[in-house]
Design a protein around this motif. Structure first.
Motif, PDB file in Angstrom:
ATOM      1  N   ARG A   1       5.302  -3.910 -11.431  1.00  0.00           N
ATOM      2  CA  ARG A   1       5.931  -2.907 -12.382  1.00  0.00           C
ATOM      3  C   ARG A   1       5.256  -1.407 -12.326  1.00  0.00           C
ATOM      4  NH1 ARG A   1       6.083  -3.192 -18.773  1.00  0.00           N
ATOM      5  NH2 ARG A   1       6.654  -1.345 -19.329  1.00  0.00           N
ATOM      6  N   THR A   2       4.089  -1.567 -12.370  1.00  0.00           N
ATOM      7  CA  THR A   2       3.366  -0.151 -12.269  1.00  0.00           C
ATOM      8  C   THR A   2       3.248   0.204 -10.805  1.00  0.00           C
ATOM      9  OG1 THR A   2       1.559  -1.221 -13.674  1.00  0.00           O
ATOM     10  CG2 THR A   2       0.840   0.775 -12.214  1.00  0.00           C
ATOM     11  N   ARG A   3       3.308  -0.312  -9.733  1.00  0.00           N
ATOM     12  CA  ARG A   3       3.494  -0.134  -8.382  1.00  0.00           C
ATOM     13  C   ARG A   3       4.737   0.608  -8.175  1.00  0.00           C
ATOM     14  NH1 ARG A   3       0.258  -4.585  -7.029  1.00  0.00           N
ATOM     15  NH2 ARG A   3       2.327  -5.870  -6.925  1.00  0.00           N
ATOM     16  N   GLU A   4       5.919   0.148  -8.613  1.00  0.00           N
ATOM     17  CA  GLU A   4       7.235   0.404  -8.625  1.00  0.00           C
ATOM     18  C   GLU A   4       7.383   1.869  -9.300  1.00  0.00           C
ATOM     19  OE1 GLU A   4       9.718  -0.449  -6.478  1.00  0.00           O
ATOM     20  OE2 GLU A   4       8.324  -1.821  -5.811  1.00  0.00           O
ATOM     21  N   TYR A   5       6.637   1.805 -10.324  1.00  0.00           N
ATOM     22  CA  TYR A   5       6.843   3.147 -11.222  1.00  0.00           C
ATOM     23  C   TYR A   5       6.406   4.198 -10.135  1.00  0.00           C
ATOM     24  CZ  TYR A   5       6.394   6.847 -14.704  1.00  0.00           C
ATOM     25  OH  TYR A   5       6.502   7.993 -15.389  1.00  0.00           O
TER      26      TYR A   5
ATOM     27  N   PRO B   1       5.224   7.930  -0.734  1.00  0.00           N
ATOM     28  CA  PRO B   1       3.924   6.864  -1.019  1.00  0.00           C
ATOM     29  C   PRO B   1       4.107   5.612  -0.039  1.00  0.00           C
ATOM     30  CG  PRO B   1       5.938   6.983  -2.559  1.00  0.00           C
ATOM     31  CD  PRO B   1       5.997   8.084  -1.503  1.00  0.00           C
ATOM     32  N   GLN B   2       3.061   5.003   0.325  1.00  0.00           N
ATOM     33  CA  GLN B   2       3.109   3.740   0.833  1.00  0.00           C
ATOM     34  C   GLN B   2       2.039   2.748   0.103  1.00  0.00           C
ATOM     35  OE1 GLN B   2       1.665   4.924   4.800  1.00  0.00           O
ATOM     36  NE2 GLN B   2       3.459   5.662   5.432  1.00  0.00           N
ATOM     37  N   LEU B   3       2.360   1.545   0.201  1.00  0.00           N
ATOM     38  CA  LEU B   3       1.298   0.573  -0.168  1.00  0.00           C
ATOM     39  C   LEU B   3       0.385   0.154   1.027  1.00  0.00           C
ATOM     40  CD1 LEU B   3       3.591  -1.764  -2.257  1.00  0.00           C
ATOM     41  CD2 LEU B   3       2.093   0.123  -3.024  1.00  0.00           C
ATOM     42  N   GLN B   4      -0.942   0.109   0.583  1.00  0.00           N
ATOM     43  CA  GLN B   4      -1.940  -0.589   1.759  1.00  0.00           C
ATOM     44  C   GLN B   4      -2.628  -1.745   0.969  1.00  0.00           C
ATOM     45  OE1 GLN B   4      -4.717   2.542   2.103  1.00  0.00           O
ATOM     46  NE2 GLN B   4      -3.684   3.571   3.753  1.00  0.00           N
TER      47      GLN B   4
ATOM     48  N   ASN C   1      -3.182  -0.514  -2.601  1.00  0.00           N
ATOM     49  CA  ASN C   1      -3.424   0.608  -3.221  1.00  0.00           C
ATOM     50  C   ASN C   1      -2.149   1.523  -3.071  1.00  0.00           C
ATOM     51  OD1 ASN C   1      -6.395   0.850  -3.493  1.00  0.00           O
ATOM     52  ND2 ASN C   1      -6.800   0.960  -1.362  1.00  0.00           N
ATOM     53  N   VAL C   2      -1.783   2.325  -3.659  1.00  0.00           N
ATOM     54  CA  VAL C   2      -0.609   3.406  -3.502  1.00  0.00           C
ATOM     55  C   VAL C   2      -1.318   4.703  -3.058  1.00  0.00           C
ATOM     56  CG1 VAL C   2       1.204   4.682  -4.671  1.00  0.00           C
ATOM     57  CG2 VAL C   2       0.511   2.321  -5.324  1.00  0.00           C
ATOM     58  N   VAL C   3      -0.782   5.145  -1.814  1.00  0.00           N
ATOM     59  CA  VAL C   3      -1.253   6.177  -0.940  1.00  0.00           C
ATOM     60  C   VAL C   3      -0.261   6.969  -0.834  1.00  0.00           C
ATOM     61  CG1 VAL C   3      -2.469   7.111   0.890  1.00  0.00           C
ATOM     62  CG2 VAL C   3      -2.970   4.773   0.154  1.00  0.00           C
TER      63      VAL C   3
ATOM     64  N   ASN D   1      -1.817  18.544   5.240  1.00  0.00           N
ATOM     65  CA  ASN D   1      -1.185  17.746   4.127  1.00  0.00           C
ATOM     66  C   ASN D   1      -2.165  17.391   2.994  1.00  0.00           C
ATOM     67  OD1 ASN D   1       1.196  17.405   6.008  1.00  0.00           O
ATOM     68  ND2 ASN D   1       0.593  15.454   6.578  1.00  0.00           N
ATOM     69  N   ASN D   2      -1.321  17.498   1.630  1.00  0.00           N
ATOM     70  CA  ASN D   2      -1.943  16.915   0.607  1.00  0.00           C
ATOM     71  C   ASN D   2      -1.944  15.474   0.461  1.00  0.00           C
ATOM     72  OD1 ASN D   2      -2.374  19.544  -0.536  1.00  0.00           O
ATOM     73  ND2 ASN D   2      -0.263  19.304  -1.056  1.00  0.00           N
ATOM     74  N   SER D   3      -2.934  14.945  -0.015  1.00  0.00           N
ATOM     75  CA  SER D   3      -2.955  13.442  -0.028  1.00  0.00           C
ATOM     76  C   SER D   3      -3.592  12.704  -1.271  1.00  0.00           C
ATOM     77  CB  SER D   3      -3.406  12.587   1.346  1.00  0.00           C
ATOM     78  OG  SER D   3      -4.616  12.912   1.334  1.00  0.00           O
ATOM     79  N   GLY D   4      -3.268  11.756  -1.617  1.00  0.00           N
ATOM     80  CA  GLY D   4      -3.886  11.060  -2.899  1.00  0.00           C
ATOM     81  C   GLY D   4      -3.669   9.572  -2.781  1.00  0.00           C
ATOM     82  N   HIS D   5      -4.557   8.695  -3.565  1.00  0.00           N
ATOM     83  CA  HIS D   5      -4.202   7.460  -3.595  1.00  0.00           C
ATOM     84  C   HIS D   5      -4.582   6.696  -4.986  1.00  0.00           C
ATOM     85  CE1 HIS D   5      -8.815   6.967  -2.744  1.00  0.00           C
ATOM     86  NE2 HIS D   5      -8.474   5.753  -2.941  1.00  0.00           N
ATOM     87  N   SER D   6      -4.198   5.505  -5.251  1.00  0.00           N
ATOM     88  CA  SER D   6      -4.785   4.781  -6.570  1.00  0.00           C
ATOM     89  C   SER D   6      -4.526   3.463  -6.148  1.00  0.00           C
ATOM     90  CB  SER D   6      -3.671   5.474  -7.454  1.00  0.00           C
ATOM     91  OG  SER D   6      -3.885   4.354  -8.557  1.00  0.00           O
TER      92      SER D   6
END
Length: 135
Positions: A88-92, A104-107, A114-116, A128-133
């Protein structure tokens, strides 16, 4: 151990502690621990008067919409122990980042993903700007 033995033990510990402190204290002839003159400087000396600093040029901080920030916090304010909750968190995150113009992409990794996210910048010279969680 009787009282005299215990008292003798504490006296020995005290003597060893004091002797160790005296041996380790710096002396004037000690090349490894030279003594520093700690006399105070007069108030009108140049070292005591700070030089005026030029204010640093700081880029304008982006404005933060408090209500929007708290809406994201409220949306993610739940326990994520089960896979269903982490999904649910990833989808949000994926939906929100896409709606905001990110890609966004999933690793996947063992035990989670990770959500990148990347977003094309407006200046082609800067990339580019980039970030991940990690979730």
């Amino acid at each position: 151990m009787n009282r005299w033995g215990l008292a003798l033990f504490f006296v020995i510990v005290l003597v060893v502690s004091v002797a160790g402190a005296v041996i380790r204290s710096p002396t004037a002839t000690d090349p490894f621990f030279p003594q520093v003159n700690s006399s105070p400087r007069p108030l009108n000396s140049p070292a005591a008067t700070p030089s005026p600093l030029q204010p640093a040029k700081i880029a304008q901080s982006p404005k933060v919409d408090a209500e929007r920030l708290f809406s994201h916090i409220r949306a993610l304010n739940f326990e994520r122990y089960r896979e269903r909750d982490r999904s649910r968190t990833r989808e949000y995150l994926l939906q929100t980042l896409t709606r905001l113009g990110w890609q966004p992409q999933l690793q996947q990794f063992e035990g989670g993903s990770n959500v990148v996210a990347q977003r094309a910048g407006t200046d082609p010279e800067r990339g580019n700007n980039s970030g991940h969680s990690s979730l």
